[in-house]
Design a protein around this motif. Structure first.
Motif, PDB file in Angstrom:
ATOM      1  N   GLY A  37       0.807  -1.229  -0.055  1.00 53.41           N
ATOM      2  CA  GLY A  37      -0.051   0.063  -0.036  1.00 53.41           C
ATOM      3  C   GLY A  37       0.808   1.164  -0.006  1.00 53.41           C
ATOM      4  O   GLY A  37       2.071   1.391  -0.255  1.00 53.41           O
ATOM      5  N   TYR A  38       0.336   2.403   0.280  1.00 53.87           N
ATOM      6  CA  TYR A  38       0.747   3.698   0.030  1.00 53.87           C
ATOM      7  C   TYR A  38       0.673   4.604   1.365  1.00 53.87           C
ATOM      8  O   TYR A  38       1.319   5.655   1.489  1.00 53.87           O
ATOM      9  CB  TYR A  38      -0.026   4.415  -0.805  1.00 53.87           C
ATOM     10  N   SER A  65      -9.120   1.941  -0.548  1.00 58.72           N
ATOM     11  CA  SER A  65      -8.475   0.953   0.240  1.00 58.72           C
ATOM     12  C   SER A  65      -7.216   0.521  -0.508  1.00 58.72           C
ATOM     13  O   SER A  65      -6.376  -0.114   0.156  1.00 58.72           O
ATOM     14  CB  SER A  65      -9.597  -0.087   0.502  1.00 58.72           C
ATOM     15  N   TYR A  66      -7.460   0.358  -1.739  1.00 65.58           N
ATOM     16  CA  TYR A  66      -6.317  -0.427  -2.410  1.00 65.58           C
ATOM     17  C   TYR A  66      -6.459  -1.677  -2.070  1.00 65.58           C
ATOM     18  O   TYR A  66      -7.145  -2.571  -1.885  1.00 65.58           O
ATOM     19  CB  TYR A  66      -4.799   0.252  -2.515  1.00 65.58           C
ATOM     20  N   LYS A  67      -4.926  -2.369  -1.338  1.00 69.28           N
ATOM     21  CA  LYS A  67      -5.079  -3.748  -0.940  1.00 69.28           C
ATOM     22  C   LYS A  67      -5.542  -3.739   0.777  1.00 69.28           C
ATOM     23  O   LYS A  67      -5.248  -4.629   1.353  1.00 69.28           O
ATOM     24  CB  LYS A  67      -3.777  -4.244  -1.235  1.00 69.28           C
ATOM     25  N   GLY A  68      -5.822  -2.548   1.260  1.00 72.21           N
ATOM     26  CA  GLY A  68      -6.306  -2.540   2.673  1.00 72.21           C
ATOM     27  C   GLY A  68      -5.535  -2.071   3.752  1.00 72.21           C
ATOM     28  O   GLY A  68      -5.751  -2.319   4.916  1.00 72.21           O
ATOM     29  N   ARG A  69      -4.170  -1.592   3.514  1.00 72.06           N
ATOM     30  CA  ARG A  69      -3.353  -1.166   4.607  1.00 72.06           C
ATOM     31  C   ARG A  69      -3.931  -0.035   5.408  1.00 72.06           C
ATOM     32  O   ARG A  69      -4.055  -0.452   6.715  1.00 72.06           O
ATOM     33  CB  ARG A  69      -2.038  -0.599   3.779  1.00 72.06           C
ATOM     34  N   SER A  70      -4.467   0.847   5.183  1.00 71.17           N
ATOM     35  CA  SER A  70      -5.258   1.793   5.639  1.00 71.17           C
ATOM     36  C   SER A  70      -6.165   1.275   6.890  1.00 71.17           C
ATOM     37  O   SER A  70      -6.268   1.779   8.013  1.00 71.17           O
ATOM     38  CB  SER A  70      -5.643   3.217   5.260  1.00 71.17           C
ATOM     39  N   MET A  71      -7.094   0.240   6.038  1.00 74.46           N
ATOM     40  CA  MET A  71      -8.157  -0.238   6.922  1.00 74.46           C
ATOM     41  C   MET A  71      -7.720  -1.020   8.015  1.00 74.46           C
ATOM     42  O   MET A  71      -8.149  -1.028   9.019  1.00 74.46           O
ATOM     43  CB  MET A  71      -9.356  -0.535   5.967  1.00 74.46           C
ATOM     44  N   CYS A  72      -6.593  -1.931   7.518  1.00 78.69           N
ATOM     45  CA  CYS A  72      -6.075  -2.743   8.435  1.00 78.69           C
ATOM     46  C   CYS A  72      -5.652  -2.105   9.911  1.00 78.69           C
ATOM     47  O   CYS A  72      -5.816  -2.711  10.964  1.00 78.69           O
ATOM     48  CB  CYS A  72      -5.047  -3.591   7.621  1.00 78.69           C
ATOM     49  N   ALA A  73      -5.157  -1.066   9.765  1.00 76.82           N
ATOM     50  CA  ALA A  73      -4.526  -0.178  10.571  1.00 76.82           C
ATOM     51  C   ALA A  73      -5.706   0.678  11.383  1.00 76.82           C
ATOM     52  O   ALA A  73      -5.596   0.611  12.673  1.00 76.82           O
ATOM     53  CB  ALA A  73      -3.413   0.713  10.279  1.00 76.82           C
ATOM     54  N   ALA A  74      -6.675   1.086  10.826  1.00 74.43           N
ATOM     55  CA  ALA A  74      -7.485   1.830  11.352  1.00 74.43           C
ATOM     56  C   ALA A  74      -8.268   0.940  12.539  1.00 74.43           C
ATOM     57  O   ALA A  74      -8.882   1.609  13.536  1.00 74.43           O
ATOM     58  CB  ALA A  74      -8.540   2.306  10.505  1.00 74.43           C
TER      59      ALA A  74
END
Ligand SMILES: C[S@@+](CC[C@H](N)C(=O)[O-])C[C@H]1O[C@@H](n2cnc3c(N)ncnc32)[C@H](O)[C@@H]1O
Length: 280
Positions: A37-38, A65-74
């Motif tokens: 992710g980014y 979300s792209y591959k979910g990095r930001s949601m996995c952390a949130a």
């Protein structure tokens, strides 16, 4: 969502001034290293701080979300709240089913405890649909396409869905066309303001990637629920749906099928992210 509580939670999440220090919780570095992710670890800590203090009768909505990095952390340590992800599987080699499978795999690893609801499609069309989310949006993270028009519209289109007090996190905000768009929007919409700017010192800054700004919204009589869409948002939405949206979709599809076009995309797409295009 109490803006002051969010700002205090961000301060608690870092060892010192967030602009120059790392998150206290090492899990955000781990997620940034293991989920494609980014977003940077510092950005992830801010997203998580927002989710932690959001009331349970509000929801968290992310675009891009792209591959979910930001949601996995949130969602870390947040198991009693509702999260929505809106993704059109278009940019950066995100094509259809394969992209969704990777996103779902990452969510299964890092977010199985949380109520994360995926909504597939273009946010600018979906967020006009009645009932698309089931409660007011207390936290909105916009990490979708980055044109001036999209960024202006990203704020305008969410306003009816926001809680009476809400936090809006805008990624890639150190780009002038991004911060310019929200400053132009705020000049016409006094219910909004910029609370914090965590800017990138260089493009792809290790702490803040391409910058993150925290905006706040406080509803007043002029933005009472049921108010008509303002003209500045309306004409941009119609312009986007008529031209820019379909044009971008065609361009990203062409890149996916003809990777030889990537050098051209890097020239035309004004962000570092173009150098990270994954043809599939
Ligand atoms: C920079 S990536 C998101 C990165 C991600 N948040 C992370 O932490 O790695 C942007 C994503 O937004 C999606 N996107 C762009 N414009 C969109 C739109 N109008 N509606 C829904 N998704 C969109 C793209 O498909 C892409 O996956």
């Amino acid at each position: 969502m109490r803006v002051e509580e969010f700002l205090a939670e961000v301060d608690r999440a870092f060892d010192g001034d967030p602009r120059t220090s790392a998150p206290r919780d090492p899990r955000f570095v781990g997620i940034a290293e293991s989920v494609n992710g980014y977003t940077s670890a510092n950005e992830l800590a801010v997203l998580n701080a927002a989710a932690r203090v959001m009331p349970v009768d509000e929801c968290y909505l992310e675009v891009g979300s792209y591959k979910g990095r930001s949601m996995c952390a949130a969602v870390q340590d947040v198991d009693d709240k509702t999260f929505y992800v809106v993704e059109n599987y278009l940019e950066f080699g995100m094509q259809g089913r394969a992209a969704r499978v990777e996103l779902e795999r990452n969510l299964a690893t890092y977010a199985a405890h949380a109520d994360v609801r995926l909504i597939e499609g273009n946010c600018f069309a979906l967020l006009r649909r009645p009932g698309i989310v089931d409660r007011p949006v207390g936290v909105y993270f916009y990490d979708g396409e980055h044109t001036g028009l999209s960024h202006y519209l990203a704020l305008g289109i969410i306003e009816p869905w926001l809680a009476d007090e809400a936090i809006i996190l805008v990624d890639d905000a150190s780009y002038p066309m991004v911060s310019g768009a929200h400053e132009e929007f705020i000049a016409r919409h006094p219910q909004w303001r910029v609370e914090r700017r965590w800017d990138a010192e260089v493009n792809g800054d290790p702490r803040w990637a391409n910058g993150l700004h925290a905006l706040s919204f406080r509803r007043d009589a002029a933005t009472a629920r049921g108010s008509a869409e303002s003209w500045d948002v309306r004409w941009r939405r119609l312009a986007y749906l008529a031209s820019l949206g379909p044009g971008q979709k065609a361009a990203w599809k062409a890149i996916h099928h003809f990777p030889g076009l990537i050098p051209l995309a890097k020239t035309l797409y004004p962000s570092k992210k173009a150098s990270q295009i994954d043809p599939g």
